[in-house]
Write an enzyme that holds these catalytic residues in place. Structure first.
Site, mmCIF file in Angstrom:
data_model
loop_
_atom_site.group_PDB
_atom_site.id
_atom_site.type_symbol
_atom_site.label_atom_id
_atom_site.label_comp_id
_atom_site.label_asym_id
_atom_site.label_seq_id
_atom_site.Cartn_x
_atom_site.Cartn_y
_atom_site.Cartn_z
ATOM 1 N N CYS A 105 0.841 -1.197 0.000
ATOM 2 C CA CYS A 105 0.000 0.000 0.000
ATOM 3 C C CYS A 105 0.881 1.254 0.000
ATOM 4 O O CYS A 105 0.612 2.215 -0.719
ATOM 5 C CB CYS A 105 -0.919 -0.006 1.212
ATOM 6 S SG CYS A 105 -1.982 1.447 1.291
ATOM 7 N N CYS A 203 -4.606 -2.819 6.444
ATOM 8 C CA CYS A 203 -5.135 -1.519 6.026
ATOM 9 C C CYS A 203 -6.580 -1.553 5.527
ATOM 10 O O CYS A 203 -7.319 -0.653 5.803
ATOM 11 C CB CYS A 203 -4.219 -0.867 4.997
ATOM 12 S SG CYS A 203 -3.472 -2.004 3.833
#
Length: 386
Positions: A105, A203
């Protein structure tokens, strides 16, 4: 530092709704930068779910921007996230590995898609609330990624894939501070999220039960759970749902090693030690210190180096998982484009798919994805392994 007037640099800050990014934005404004906040939305598959806190986080981020006196923009990177991060995450799980989506990410969204967006807004730099530091080395002319000063919060592990171009445009305002000081500043300036708990969990999965989440995307393929002697102890739900070193949720808690003597560790917990994808078998061992859980050497591929080139072979320190103390190691380059790391002290439950990150003191050099692990002897149905 006094306010910089018309020539003030524009910095775009990723405001997550958390306290670290909020204080980062405030610090930059105090230093005279022109600060713009961006809230990144990266996941939208189940926005109405109790586990998806995106809407609450945006409200918090907007409240922070209001108190600090900066603009905030809501940007949706969900399509990029699904293509670049989530697809890879699923591929890795289906192959029996355990990926680290936070690393991906950062490399693909926060310091690529977000950085590109910020540059389109005329930003000179971006900033995030990560606990890490950037230093320009005058001798080499390169940017270095350093650990955050708070050893309990250092996040350089998750940032190890950043390159020179990304670091040149990145600020980590809280990297110089301990977390306690960040909380103190947030309370002192009246930030509405000063006491907000730190987010945990992956996340996009957040706090939801992991197996339930993965179930939606990966088919269950139950198979046998075997011990080091080859005895079947139970049934697993699908190899993708287990990770090496795992001890919860195996469903074999009451099983003991056959013939174990009293006081010999017969009540020690079971741990996942291996996953055999070909035979769809989950191998477990009893006891935290079982040889199958110890590794003195492993290889990592898909390497990424902060300086743009691999460090010279030699003595360094490495982490093979986050929240682990640095371990002394020797870096051995190998011919497959990856590296081999050798350790004097055995590393516990080294897991393919996780990141191995290399350090020289406080400097994070980069790393790669753990590939093959040198293991103890192979499973023998009749073998009596310690």
């Amino acid at each position: 530092m006094g306010n910089i007037t018309s020539s003030s640099q524009r910095v775009v800050v990723g405001l997550s709704g958390g306290v670290d990014s909020a204080v980062s934005a405030w610090l930059l404004k105090q230093q005279g930068y022109e600060v713009i906040g961006i809230f990144m939305k990266n996941w939208e598959d189940d926005d109405d779910s109790e586990y998806c806190s995106s809407n609450i986080d945006f409200v918090d981020a907007a409240a922070v921007a209001d108190v600090i006196g900066i603009e905030i923009e809501h940007v949706n990177f969900a399509a990029e996230y699904k293509d670049r991060v989530f697809a890879e995450f699923l591929r890795e799980y289906q192959a029996g590995r355990t990926p680290n989506p936070d690393v991906l990410c950062n490399a693909e969204i926060k310091f690529k898609a977000f950085l590109d967006h910020a540059m389109r807004l005329g930003a000179e730099k971006i900033a995030t609330g990560h606990y890490a530091r950037v230093r320009h080395n005058q001798t080499t002319g390169k940017h270095e990624l350093l650990k955050g000063l708070d050893p309990l919060k250092d996040q350089s592990y998750f940032l190890h894939r950043l390159n020179q171009a990304q670091l040149a445009k990145t600020l980590f305002p809280v990297g110089e501070l301990p977390k306690t000081e960040v909380r103190r500043i947030a309370a002192e300036i009246g930030l509405p999220n000063a006491k907000k708990k730190d987010s945990t969990g992956i996340c996009f999965i957040g706090e939801r039960p992991f197996r339930d989440f993965l179930n939606r995307y990966i088919a269950k393929e139950p198979g046998p759970i075997k011990d080091a002697r080859g005895r079947v102890l139970g049934k697993h739900q699908g190899l993708s749902f287990y990770t090496l070193g795992q001890r919860q949720g195996l469903g074999i808690g009451g099983v003991k090693e056959k013939g174990a003597q009293r006081g010999s560790g017969e009540h020690e917990p079971w741990f996942v030690a291996r996953k055999d994808m070909e035979k769809n078998t989950l191998w477990v061992v009893q006891g935290h210190d079982h040889p199958w859980l110890q590794s003195h050497s492993f290889t990592a591929n898909d390497t990424s180096w902060v300086a743009g080139e691999a460090p010279a072979p030699g003595a360094y320190a490495a982490k093979s998982r986050y929240r682990q103390a640095d371990a002394a190691c020797t870096l051995v380059s190998n011919t497959t484009g990856g590296v081999q790391l050798d350790f004097a002290e055995a590393q516990w439950a080294v897991t393919p798919g996780q990141s191995a990150v290399l350090y020289d003191g406080d400097v994070c050099l980069g790393g790669g994805v753990i590939n093959t692990v040198a293991e103890a002897p192979a499973a023998q149905p009749q073998a009596t392994l310690a």
